[in-house]
Motif scaffolding. Structure first.
Motif, PDB file in Angstrom:
ATOM      1  N   GLU A  72       0.844  -1.198   0.000  1.00 60.29           N
ATOM      2  CA  GLU A  72       0.000   0.000   0.000  1.00 60.29           C
ATOM      3  C   GLU A  72       0.877   1.244   0.000  1.00 60.29           C
ATOM      4  N   GLU A  73       0.596   2.165  -0.927  1.00 65.54           N
ATOM      5  CA  GLU A  73       1.336   3.417  -1.002  1.00 65.54           C
ATOM      6  C   GLU A  73       0.854   4.337   0.116  1.00 65.54           C
ATOM      7  N   LEU A  74       1.764   4.715   1.017  1.00 69.62           N
ATOM      8  CA  LEU A  74       1.406   5.535   2.168  1.00 69.62           C
ATOM      9  C   LEU A  74       1.570   7.027   1.900  1.00 69.62           C
ATOM     10  N   LEU A  75       2.629   7.388   1.169  1.00 70.28           N
ATOM     11  CA  LEU A  75       2.957   8.791   0.962  1.00 70.28           C
ATOM     12  C   LEU A  75       3.968   8.914  -0.175  1.00 70.28           C
ATOM     13  N   VAL A  76       3.848   9.997  -0.945  1.00 66.95           N
ATOM     14  CA  VAL A  76       4.823  10.301  -2.002  1.00 66.95           C
ATOM     15  C   VAL A  76       5.257  11.746  -1.823  1.00 66.95           C
ATOM     16  N   ILE A  77       6.572  11.957  -1.812  1.00 65.21           N
ATOM     17  CA  ILE A  77       7.133  13.302  -1.719  1.00 65.21           C
ATOM     18  C   ILE A  77       7.930  13.576  -2.992  1.00 65.21           C
ATOM     19  N   LEU A  78       7.583  14.665  -3.677  1.00 63.33           N
ATOM     20  CA  LEU A  78       8.338  15.090  -4.853  1.00 63.33           C
ATOM     21  C   LEU A  78       9.222  16.256  -4.454  1.00 63.33           C
ATOM     22  N   GLY A  79      10.452  16.272  -4.918  1.00 66.88           N
ATOM     23  CA  GLY A  79      11.352  17.366  -4.579  1.00 66.88           C
ATOM     24  C   GLY A  79      12.789  17.040  -4.911  1.00 66.88           C
ATOM     25  N   SER A  80      13.672  17.514  -4.062  1.00 63.17           N
ATOM     26  CA  SER A  80      15.103  17.275  -4.237  1.00 63.17           C
ATOM     27  C   SER A  80      15.710  17.023  -2.863  1.00 63.17           C
ATOM     28  N   VAL A  81      16.983  16.676  -2.840  1.00 61.91           N
ATOM     29  CA  VAL A  81      17.638  16.365  -1.566  1.00 61.91           C
ATOM     30  C   VAL A  81      19.012  17.029  -1.495  1.00 61.91           C
ATOM     31  N   ASN A  82      19.492  17.196  -0.272  1.00 59.31           N
ATOM     32  CA  ASN A  82      20.870  17.602  -0.005  1.00 59.31           C
ATOM     33  C   ASN A  82      21.487  16.480   0.817  1.00 59.31           C
ATOM     34  N   THR A  83      22.656  16.026   0.408  1.00 58.73           N
ATOM     35  CA  THR A  83      23.346  14.978   1.164  1.00 58.73           C
ATOM     36  C   THR A  83      24.606  15.560   1.790  1.00 58.73           C
ATOM     37  N   THR A  84      25.250  14.765   2.610  1.00 58.79           N
ATOM     38  CA  THR A  84      26.477  15.197   3.265  1.00 58.79           C
ATOM     39  C   THR A  84      27.478  14.059   3.270  1.00 58.79           C
ATOM     40  N   ASN A  85      28.742  14.399   3.283  1.00 57.97           N
ATOM     41  CA  ASN A  85      29.799  13.390   3.371  1.00 57.97           C
ATOM     42  C   ASN A  85      30.310  13.226   4.792  1.00 57.97           C
ATOM     43  N   GLN A  86      29.800  14.044   5.709  1.00 60.66           N
ATOM     44  CA  GLN A  86      30.249  13.985   7.096  1.00 60.66           C
ATOM     45  C   GLN A  86      29.384  13.017   7.888  1.00 60.66           C
ATOM     46  N   ARG A  87      29.932  12.520   8.998  1.00 54.74           N
ATOM     47  CA  ARG A  87      29.156  11.656   9.880  1.00 54.74           C
ATOM     48  C   ARG A  87      27.994  12.449  10.459  1.00 54.74           C
TER      49      ARG A  87
END
Length: 171
Positions: A72-87
């Motif tokens: 069952e599909e609960l939620l869909v978010i459209l957009g973009s992301v920011n990632t990080t290389n740090q812990r």
């Protein structure tokens, strides 16, 4: 919660999925040729309740879909992301959740959240509302506006840099 990707993910999508799995202390699997049914079986065998699939557009994560183990599909978010290389230094056993967007309150049930922690200065996920939520877009400029950001804060109360920029919510 089991995190996976579309069939042939870019390195940016894999990096985001790994960041998200570390932030939430959940499992991440490379999908490869696995079908949705095989992902459900994998999630069940690991004793997990939900599946998150991250899709991409032009090599960038652009759609995050949350499923129950029943498909069952609960939620869909459209957009973009920011990632990080740090812990990230998030203490997931004390993770809490606060949202300014009511449509995203369901994330507190999907994410492995400790509801008893009311200290929103550390170890929390914060959904910030940026614009008035509107389902209708008049032009492409309206579509590209962010309506919110999901921030991840670590055990010291610092923003980790991992963010989900929300453009549209489909529930």
């Amino acid at each position: 919660m089991l995190i996976s990707t579309s069939r042939k993910p870019s390195s940016k999508t894999r990096a985001f999925c790994k960041n998200l799995s570390h932030a939430l202390d959940t499992d991440y699997v490379n999908r490869g040729k696995m079908s949705m049914r095989e992902l459900q079986l994998k999630s069940n065998s690991l004793g997990l309740d939900n599946i998150v699939l991250v899709y991409e557009m032009k090599g960038n994560p652009s759609k995050i879909t949350f499923f129950s183990n029943d498909g069952e599909e609960l939620l869909v978010i459209l957009g973009s992301v920011n990632t990080t290389n740090q812990r990230l230094h998030i203490k997931t056993s004390e993770l809490s959740f606060k949202s300014e967007i009511p449509e995203l309150d369901v994330l507190s049930d999907i994410f492995p959240i400790n509801d008893s922690n009311d200290n929103y200065n550390e170890n929390h996920i914060y959904v910030e509302k940026l614009e008035d939520y509107d389902d209708e877009y008049d032009d492409i400029e309206d579509f590209n506006k962010r309506i919110g950001i999901i921030h991840f804060y670590n055990r010291d109360g610092n923003d980790t840099g991992l963010k989900i920029n929300i453009r549209k919510i489909i529930d």
